[in-house]
Structure formats: C-alpha cells, structure tokens
Design a protein around this motif. Sequence first.
Motif, short mmCIF file in Angstrom:
data_model
loop_
_atom_site.label_atom_id
_atom_site.label_comp_id
_atom_site.label_asym_id
_atom_site.label_seq_id
_atom_site.Cartn_x
_atom_site.Cartn_y
_atom_site.Cartn_z
N THR A 12 -10.69 6.35 3.49
CA THR A 12 -9.88 5.89 2.45
C THR A 12 -8.82 7.07 2.13
O THR A 12 -9.59 8.27 2.40
N LEU A 112 5.43 7.45 -4.32
CA LEU A 112 4.59 6.67 -5.15
C LEU A 112 4.77 5.16 -5.01
O LEU A 112 3.80 4.21 -5.45
N ALA A 118 4.11 -1.60 -2.92
CA ALA A 118 3.26 -0.70 -2.26
C ALA A 118 2.99 0.48 -3.35
O ALA A 118 2.69 1.80 -2.74
N LYS A 120 1.48 3.01 -5.98
CA LYS A 120 -0.02 3.76 -5.62
C LYS A 120 -0.20 4.25 -7.14
O LYS A 120 0.68 4.55 -7.91
N ALA A 170 -1.29 1.79 -10.68
CA ALA A 170 0.20 1.56 -9.83
C ALA A 170 1.14 0.46 -10.94
O ALA A 170 0.34 -0.42 -11.60
N THR A 172 3.77 -2.20 -10.22
CA THR A 172 4.70 -2.72 -9.11
C THR A 172 5.85 -3.61 -9.77
O THR A 172 6.79 -4.11 -8.97
N LEU A 235 -1.02 11.78 -6.76
CA LEU A 235 -1.34 10.61 -6.03
C LEU A 235 -2.70 10.00 -5.88
O LEU A 235 -3.48 11.24 -5.58
N GLY A 236 -3.28 9.06 -6.10
CA GLY A 236 -4.44 8.70 -5.88
C GLY A 236 -5.34 8.45 -7.29
O GLY A 236 -4.94 8.78 -8.40
N SER A 237 -6.44 7.80 -7.27
CA SER A 237 -7.21 7.73 -8.51
C SER A 237 -8.35 8.55 -8.64
O SER A 237 -9.23 8.51 -9.42
#
Lengths: 369, 63
Positions: A12, A112, A118, A120, A170, A172, A235-237
């Motif tokens: 991941t 992003l 899509a 993120k 994220a 959307t 970006l990312g958790s």
Amino acid sequence: MTKARDIASATTPNANAALLATFPHRNLIINGAMQVAQRGTSGTSTADIYTVDRFALGHGSPVNAMTFEQSTDTPDNFKNSLKITAGTGASASTTGYAILRQAIEGQNIAHLGFGTSAAKAITLSFHVKSSLTGTFGISIRNQAGNRAYAGTYVINSANTWEYKTVAIPADTSGTWPTDTGIGFHLFWDLGAGSNYDIAAGSWTSGSNMFGVESTVKLTETTNATFFITGIQLELGSTATPFEHRSFGDELLRCQRYYCRSYNIGTDTGTNTLDGAITTRQGGTPSTNNVAFNVDFPVTMRSAPTMTLYAKDGTSGQVSDFGNSYSGDGTDRAVNAVNAIGMRGFGGGNFSGVSENDIVIFHYEASSEL
Amino acid sequence: MIITSAKYTKAHDSEGSLTGDNLGIVIVLNGVTSHVPLDPANTHYAEIMRQVNAGTLTIQEAD
C-alpha cells in the motif's frame, strides 16, 4: 535494493512510512519550519497580514490585535517557530475572528483529487506550544468557502512543545480549483466567532467556515501565547517526519508569491542602496519615462502587485540622484510601473526626472493568494 | 482589504501624453501606494473588481 524497488514491493502507499519519509516534496506547506521572513520578523495583526512567508494572521473586532514574531524558541532540530501573542482578551462573539492561515495554490493539490471519486486522504502534522491547554481546532476549506472540514488537537501541558497530527479524510464532493488560484486554505482557529464555527470530524457544506466548535479560543485570554513550527501537510493517512528543506530551497518557493529587492534581514523601507535597482533617464525628459528591466528571482504565481520605494524608504516614490550618488537624492512620484509580468517588470513613469538623471529604487512584488 | 483610492495608469508617448490601453491600476492600500496589473489572477486586482462590482470602489481614469 533501490528505493524504487522498495516502493514497488510495498503493498500500500503507506506500507513503509519510514521509507516514504526519505522522499522529498511530500510537504504541501511552504515554509513550514518558519525559516523565511522576507517582510520582517515581527509585527501586529490586521484583518489579514503576512507574518513569516506564506503564513497570514488575521483578526476582526471584537477580537483585539495579536502580535507575532519569528521566534528561536523551538522543539529539537528546528531553528525557528512562529510566536503569536494575544492582545487584551475578548470573546469573538458571532463575527469576530482570529486565524492563522496558509493558502495553497490549486496547481499543487491536483494530485489529491479532491472533488472526485479518486480523492485521497491527507494528514497534517506540526509542533505546537501554548500557555493554554485544551482542545484546539484547525480547518481546511476550498476557495469558494462552501466546503470545509474541521479537526481538533489537544495541548496537554502548558508551555511545553508537543507534536500533533490531524487526519483529514478525502473529500469526493465540492469544487477544488487546480489552477494558479487558491486550491484550499488551511486555518488554525485562534478565536473564530460562532458564525464561522463548524463541528469537527466531518466534511461540511455551508459558507464562511473556518472556525471549530467547542475549542480553545486563544484570543479570549490576555497575552496568551501560541508557538508553532514543523508544519507538514501530506498525502496519505500517516504523518511522516518533517521534510527539512534548505533555506535557499524554501526561499525560492516563497518567492513565487512574494519577493523584493532588499537583502534578507533588511526591513522593507530601510534607507539603503544595497540591492537597489539603478537606472538612468535616457529619453526625452518631458515624458518622465525611464527605461529599465528587472527579473524576479523565480517565475511568480501571477503578475504581481508592485510597490516601489525611494532610497530613503518612502513608498510610491523613486530616488532621483541627478548626476551623482550623494545623499538620498530627490523623491519622485511613481506614476506608472510598466510591463508587469510573472517574470519581471520593465520601465516606469516618474514625475520630474531630467535627462540623464540617475534613478534608484527598491521594489516589493506580491502575488500572494 | 482597505483600498482608499484606485486610478488607471497608461503609458506615456514621446511627447509625454497618455497613450494606448490602460496598463494597470495605482491604488493606495493600507496607506501604501502600489501598482496592480490587470491580471484576474492577481489577488489585489480580483479584490478591486469585487469592490467595484459591489459599488464600494470606483476606479478613476488615468490623467
């Protein structure tokens, strides 16, 4: 094994946070370590004023003005922080406000995918220290002001540096520009009025949202202090260690939004020739036209707003030295600044210059968001 | 953003007369005189036009 192979073997995007932490350009925040302060190292808040580069501080009545400074009080491995001190404590009531913000250019957030399927998740991290304890708020909001997310962090001990992370899911929905305008604002709520507050923990549609409900409002307490540095939005958790950049690298990033002719460390408006633009009137004197060309250090975000300064520091003026460099010269009003573009500017019209006069000036160029 | 005055600027020809299209707008912002390009991406230009459209600011012609 190469980094590329390491990444390829990860299952991941955040499978190997330690490895990801070695990669550059993760941080969407510019000047997160508060190193660059082209405009000066201290001041007092207005409705919206830039402090260290890229960070703006604002207040509105009945909240009282705050003071700010680039501080050397930091957590380990940092050189600078931004210190904010509340004025006389006052409730923001409904429409008062006190915020620290950075606006991020739309082009820098395209990856992003906000507003698309899509989209993120992103993660905010920073070091903070305050004379107050409790639950504080941050928010992220689009340019239109109609889509926002609020998050919280807890300061446990007064006057102690603590490291905080805030996960931002994220989004959307909503409209998130990806051009040279504002992609989104990131706010630290220092005293937002109730009209601007939203609940933490979910994306919200509305208007004028930047405050966070049920959080500590710093500006309600006289002389309360708030230090912050090491701000990273990525970006990312998962929050990775702060991406330290060189001073020169960070300066160039800042100069896309603001630059000037004065030396670093010299206040704008200082009486100095160091770094000044020097040219000479070479045409028909009665026209007041003076030809020159100035290149900016980097391509700016947009054609910038230009402010010229005479040698003695008077804004809206240039210095006419006649045929010698002695003294401060004579201030001449700036009627026009020509050919302002993203890469530079060229030519001006200055009242009263004579043929062959030496003309000297400093400049500030701002294309802030 | 407190803009107390706004006036268009133009280039000057070889006789010193105003010529051509407007070059920009000279404004007094928080007491400081600055020159704003006619670029919609410029934050100050966008704010000037917002105030003009709201009827709270008038841009004077170049003189």
